[in-house]
Design an enzyme around this catalytic site. Structure first.
Site, PDB file in Angstrom:
ATOM      1  CD  GLU A   1      52.619 -92.153  98.361  1.00 30.17           C
ATOM      2  OE1 GLU A   1      53.748 -92.046  98.869  1.00 30.17           O
ATOM      3  OE2 GLU A   1      51.915 -91.169  98.033  1.00 30.17           O
TER       4      GLU A   1
ATOM      5  CG  ASP B   1      69.622 -77.056  84.338  1.00 29.67           C
ATOM      6  OD1 ASP B   1      68.713 -76.651  83.578  1.00 29.67           O
ATOM      7  OD2 ASP B   1      70.446 -76.307  84.885  1.00 29.67           O
TER       8      ASP B   1
ATOM      9  CG  ASP C   1      65.276 -78.702  81.657  1.00 31.79           C
ATOM     10  OD1 ASP C   1      65.450 -79.618  80.835  1.00 31.79           O
ATOM     11  OD2 ASP C   1      66.139 -77.830  81.893  1.00 31.79           O
TER      12      ASP C   1
ATOM     13  CG  HIS D   1      59.572 -88.827  95.522  1.00 32.46           C
ATOM     14  ND1 HIS D   1      58.855 -89.936  95.130  1.00 32.46           N
ATOM     15  CD2 HIS D   1      58.676 -88.002  96.125  1.00 32.46           C
ATOM     16  CE1 HIS D   1      57.595 -89.795  95.482  1.00 32.46           C
ATOM     17  NE2 HIS D   1      57.448 -88.630  96.085  1.00 32.46           N
ATOM     18  CG  ASP D   2      58.137 -89.285  99.539  1.00 34.22           C
ATOM     19  OD1 ASP D   2      58.575 -88.117  99.526  1.00 34.22           O
ATOM     20  OD2 ASP D   2      56.972 -89.580  99.215  1.00 34.22           O
TER      21      ASP D   2
ATOM     22  CG  ASP E   1      53.437 -88.274  91.295  1.00 36.07           C
ATOM     23  OD1 ASP E   1      52.524 -88.738  91.988  1.00 36.07           O
ATOM     24  OD2 ASP E   1      54.640 -88.429  91.552  1.00 36.07           O
TER      25      ASP E   1
ATOM     26  CG  ASP F   1      50.939 -88.029  96.523  1.00 31.54           C
ATOM     27  OD1 ASP F   1      52.049 -88.534  96.756  1.00 31.54           O
ATOM     28  OD2 ASP F   1      50.423 -87.151  97.230  1.00 31.54           O
TER      29      ASP F   1
END
Length: 561
Positions: free
Chosen positions: A258, A22, A30, A333-334, A99, A199
């Protein structure tokens, strides 16, 4: 890199933008924060940076619910910030991929706003009448809980949402939808984007006729319809059209799809043979290894090392025999952090991080690192309900609560497998909030950041996990046999040691990884050659063919021809 092999030899680093760096003090990572860390990624040995969604979004599912594909979410910056980032990445010698989330949109997207009013774009989404009993069109369950179908009083029909109710599925059978997706891809490629992670791309085609799914004896409808929601009859057709209409005009584009539910190389091959229409897929069978079949991920099952060999080793062996290529990932991230899941994130944390690094970086496929993996980041030791941010975790907790279940156990399961574990802020240094933000982080910082952080590990390159990863990535680039060499399992039946060889014209590499928390003996069945890398110090005089492996020990040997 050789032009035809650049995507095979690349190292991809996944950035979860909200938790990376950040620069504004608003507690959210960001784009300018990413730009500031590009030199660090280049020094690590990264070739490609993959950004999780940064588009305009209501953020119900952390950006995977997109309301405008051509706009940047203000928390992440502006389009000017994106353009500065891409220019600096290219100047530094890095590629950037985006993504691509096009199975569904947000319900706030202008396309769906038009559709729900019954206007021209209604057929851009999937609508169905009630069934003969006046209920949902079928029994499919949504990934995040409940039915896949949501009723519209105005239209007197249901719309399909494989994920959350706020994420209506696009109707890929409509050529206008596909053309709109091609336009989005061209927009970003023309702006300098180097490719896409796509995705749930095998969800874009559903089973013909939307049939009911078999009802099993599981207690949750989570999986009802899984076999029908993914891998529909037109996935390959749509992706070949994507290649013909877009990708072939951008020949250096990186693509990975994915693909939940793709269980073997045979199913994957129509989508990746010889790099067309996609170069590789993310399959999930190794991530499901500790899940109870037919149940949410929070329901644990014990597993054996031979099961992991059946999944990963079999994929690699089969892909190399039929023209396919694999993706190598252990975290994203999952998924939770891998150390406590497959090894030990407590007394053997350092050894576990290094052993899994050797295991991860020497398989047959393109290497994907998730932010923080290179410093051995682990799951937080615990969570409270108020600390949770992930939609899936919150809905699981609320379901347990509504049923009068054990809430303490629910939090333990979230700590073990929940998605928030990998979304805690990147641990840059020992300053407040791990150097991630000067404000209040959107999600809690892991308590161990003062000990486990980038700054301290950069200062100790010869002894840190970060230094180990940096050295390992250099070895991978120097020894092309670790990328392109023939893959073959060794001592498959062993339940403690995962071993394999990589062989090319220059020689053979033997990878030996102990997944045991105890010291063990392993009789090496082949000539192992000389030690190239290990996660423990070894005696120079060691010649015994029965290797004495310490807890979570990993070794990489090289036998020159």
């Amino acid at each position: 890199m050789e032009e035809s092999n650049w995507w095979r030899e690349s190292v991809v680093y996944q950035v979860y933008t909200a938790s990376f760096q950040d620069t504004t003090g608003n507690g959210q990572g960001d784009l300018n924060g990413i730009t500031s860390k590009l030199p660090y990624l280049k020094q690590l040995g990264v070739d490609i940076v993959w950004l999780c969604p940064i588009y305009a979004s209501p953020m119900v599912d952390m950006g995977y619910d997109i309301s405008d594909y051509r706009a940047i979410h203000p928390d992440f910056g502006t389009m000017d910030d994106w353009e500065r980032m891409i220019d600096e990445a290219h100047r530094t010698g890095l590629k950037v991929i985006m993504d691509l989330v096009v199975n569904h949109t947000s319900d706030q997207h202008e396309w769906f706003q038009d559709a729900k009013d019954g206007e021209a774009k209604k057929d851009w989404y999937v609508w169905r009448d009630k069934n003969e009993d006046g209920k949902e069109p079928n029994n499919w369950g949504a990934i995040f809980g409940g039915s896949c179908w949501e009723w519209s009083d105005k239209l007197q029909q249901y719309y399909l949402h494989v994920f959350d109710v706020s994420q209506p599925d696009l109707n890929w059978e409509n050529p206008a939808v596909r053309e709109a997706v091609w336009d989005v891809m061209r927009f970003w490629l023309d702006k300098g984007c180097d490719g896409f992670r796509m995705d749930v791309i095998n969800c874009i085609s559903k089973a013909t006729g939307f049939p009911d799914a078999p009802v099993t004896d599981v207690t949750s409808p989570y999986q009802y319809g899984l076999i029908h929601r993914f891998n529909g009859p037109n996935v390959a057709e749509y992706l070949h059209e994507m290649h013909d209409r877009v990708l072939r005009y951008y020949p250096n584009t990186f693509t990975v799809g994915e693909a939940p539910g793709v269980k073997n190389a045979e199913q994957a091959l129509p989508l990746i043979k010889n790099g067309t229409p996609l170069q590789m897929l993310f399959h999930f069978e190794h991530m499901y290894i500790d899940h109870q079949p037919g149940e949410p991920c929070f329901n644990y099952r014990p597993w054996k090392l031979t099961e992991l060999k059946d999944i990963l080793g079999k994929f690699m062996e089969d892909n190399q025999s039929c023209g396919g290529w694999d993706s190598l990932y252990l975290e994203n991230h999952d998924q939770p952090r891998i150390l406590g899941r497959w090894a030990n994130d407590n007394i053997h944390r350092d050894a576990s991080a290094r052993m899994l690094a050797i295991f991860h970086a020497t398989g047959r496929g393109t290497l994907f690192l998730y932010q923080g993996q290179e410093i051995g980041m682990a799951n937080p030791s615990s969570w409270t309900f108020d600390e949770l941010r992930d939609l899936e975790e919150i809905q699981y907790y609320e379901t347990v609560k509504a049923k009068g279940g054990d809430l303490e156990d629910a939090l333990k399961q979230i700590q073990r497998i929940g998605r928030d574990n990998s979304r805690t802020p990147m641990q840059w240094n020992a300053d407040a909030n791990s150097g991630f933000t000067s404000g209040t982080p959107w999600i809690k910082v892991n308590d161990d950041y003062k000990e486990w952080n980038v700054e301290s590990q950069l200062a100790s390159p010869d002894t840190s996990v970060l230094g180990f990863w940096t050295h390992l990535l250099k070895l991978r680039k120097q020894h092309k046999g670790l990328v392109h060499g023939h893959f073959e399992m060794v001592d498959y039946a062993n339940q403690s040691v995962y071993a394999y060889t990589r062989t090319d014209d220059a020689g053979q590499y033997l990878v030996v990884c102990s997944f045991s928390g105890e010291e063990i003996s392993w009789p090496c069945p082949i000539d192992k050659g000389s030690l190239l890398l290990g996660n423990y110090a070894h005696r120079e005089s060691e010649t015994d063919e029965t290797l004495k492996l310490k807890p979570f020990e990993g070794r990489l040997y090289h036998l020159e021809r």
